[in-house]
Design an enzyme around this catalytic site. Structure first.
Site, short mmCIF file in Angstrom:
data_model
loop_
_atom_site.label_atom_id
_atom_site.label_comp_id
_atom_site.label_asym_id
_atom_site.label_seq_id
_atom_site.Cartn_x
_atom_site.Cartn_y
_atom_site.Cartn_z
N LYS A 1 -12.32 -82.25 -30.46
CA LYS A 1 -12.65 -83.11 -29.32
C LYS A 1 -11.44 -83.84 -28.76
O LYS A 1 -11.51 -84.37 -27.65
CB LYS A 1 -13.73 -84.11 -29.72
CG LYS A 1 -15.09 -83.49 -30.02
CD LYS A 1 -16.12 -84.55 -30.37
CE LYS A 1 -17.46 -83.95 -30.72
NZ LYS A 1 -17.44 -83.26 -32.04
N HIS B 1 -15.96 -84.53 -25.60
CA HIS B 1 -17.21 -84.40 -26.34
C HIS B 1 -18.23 -83.65 -25.48
O HIS B 1 -18.76 -84.19 -24.51
CB HIS B 1 -17.73 -85.79 -26.71
CG HIS B 1 -18.81 -85.79 -27.73
ND1 HIS B 1 -19.49 -84.65 -28.10
CD2 HIS B 1 -19.34 -86.80 -28.48
CE1 HIS B 1 -20.39 -84.96 -29.02
NE2 HIS B 1 -20.32 -86.25 -29.27
#
Length: 413
Positions: free
Chosen positions: A334, A339
């Site tokens: 990430k 995300h």
């Protein structure tokens, strides 16, 4: 139980629009986060996201179909097509009733929801699209992938926020292990970079506001992290029963050998500071595989770049792995993708598959000022060649959902 291997990978994400280029850019430490281009952000405090770029689904979808599919469905079909092609499976020769799909989403067709709500308010109920419901509901990516590719086996969706595609993969794993199917297409898709979604996560104070420097906004385990970067995309994996894959001479990326699932039962969004839930999830995955914590060689962390998640996950890794935690590389995908919510677990599972096959891990970028409570080996110097046999991938979601998947290097028949 039957053995399960991964034989195909496909993705569309903020870093790149296929698996090969995604892997290359991750190894180079390239961020896919940028200023939001989809809509005007003047009234929003958050102006950055991980948007999919230059995505053109017209190569596999005609214009009529595209108008009847929310972007999250389009992304899923595109990633599924790549994964199936990568696997080399001839679907015409498959038993269609033993080939299924479980594709998750955390939010589903949010853009469709927003657009159709505007139509209702501004033009009246007769102007709401007759395709509104099938464009919006979370199960439809899985359903349309099945229709598109003729998959008549087990088919449903899993939704557990940011753990969604991890749970989808585990569900597909169990179906093959039990002998209910031979092949499952599984993963997740999300397309929620919309004004309402960004506003909703923003007022929760969950998102980074590092608007002036988007590429450094996602900074897992860094002392200056200020929230996650919301992203979109899809990742699909082809899971296949081992003997069948071996018989047809498939390219095997790795084997899935264990899974653990728990819940914090603590808070709607905040993780439990005891870290017992995620730690037990990892322990259960290791136990399921019949190995020990000392055999784990790598962890692909949930690593969201939020103040609480990163330090609690670090604590959980230490609880689950003991002294082994300090001796192995830990990374956060990430840091580069942002995300991807319900699709995040799947893209990270694909990354772990490539890490095991190539014996290399990508870096965690933007980690310049380490948090003293985050003191593991997060691989900050660039890509690293390392010997790995077993690797864990963690995913945690709002609601306290925890899922850990244990992958094993494929060492031949």
């Amino acid at each position: 139980m039957k053995r399960v291997v991964i034989t195909g990978l496909g993705t569309v994400n903020p870093v790149a629009n296929d698996m090969k280029m995604t892997w290359q850019k991750l190894l180079e430490g390239k961020s896919g986060v940028s200023t939001i281009k989809k809509f005007e952000t003047d009234s929003l405090s958050v102006k950055i996201a991980g948007e999919v770029k230059d995505f053109d689904p017209s190569s596999i979808l005609d214009r009529k179909d595209m108008r009847r599919m929310d972007p999250y469905i389009q992304l899923a079909i595109y990633a599924a097509a790549e994964a199936i092609a990568d696997s080399g499976i001839d679907l015409e020769k498959m038993d269609k009733f033993r080939t299924g799909a479980i594709i998750s989403s955390g939010i589903g067709g949010n853009l469709t929801w927003e657009e159709q709500h505007k139509a209702l308010l501004n033009k009246g109920p007769d102007k709401v699209s007759p395709f509104f419901i099938p464009m919006m509901i979370i199960n439809m990516a899985s359903g349309i992938v099945a229709i598109r590719f003729g998959l008549k086996g087990p088919n449903y969706s899993v939704s557990s926020a940011c753990a969604s595609s991890g749970h989808a993969i585990v569900s597909a794993l169990r179906i093959i292990q039990r002998g209910e199917a031979d092949v499952m297409i599984t993963g997740g898709s999300e397309s929620s970079i919309t004004p309402l979604s960004v506003a909703g996560f923003s007022v929760m104070k969950a998102l980074s506001t590092r608007n002036d420097d988007p590429e450094t906004a996602s900074r897992p385990f860094d002392m200056e992290r200020d929230g996650f970067v919301m992203s979109e995309g899809a990742a699909l994996l082809v899971l296949e029963e081992y003997e069948r894959a071996l018989e047809r001479g498939a390219n095997i990326y790795c084997e899935i050998v264990g899974a653990g699932q728990t819940d914090d039962a603590f808070h709607i969004t905040a993780p439990d500071e005891t870290a017992e839930g995620p730690a037990m999830s990892m322990k259960n995955a290791i136990k399921d595989a019949g190995v020990s914590a000392d055999e784990i060689d790598h962890v692909n962390a949930h690593g969201t770049s939020t103040p609480y998640n990163d330090k609690i996950e670090t604590k959980a890794i230490k609880i689950a792995l003991g002294n082994r935690a300090e001796k192995i590389p830990v990374v956060s995908t990430k840091s580069m993708t942002g995300h991807m919510l319900g699709a995040g677990s799947a893209v990270e599972a694909a990354v772990v598959s490539l890490s095991l096959k190539n014996q290399i891990v990508h870096p965690t970028i933007n980690l310049k000022n380490p948090d003293p409570e985050c003191d593991l080996d997060y691989v900050t110097e660039g890509k690293r060649n390392t010997q790995m046999k077993y690797a864990l991938s963690n995913s945690f979601g709002f609601g306290g959902h925890n899922v850990s998947i244990l992958f094993k290097k494929y060492e031949g028949s």
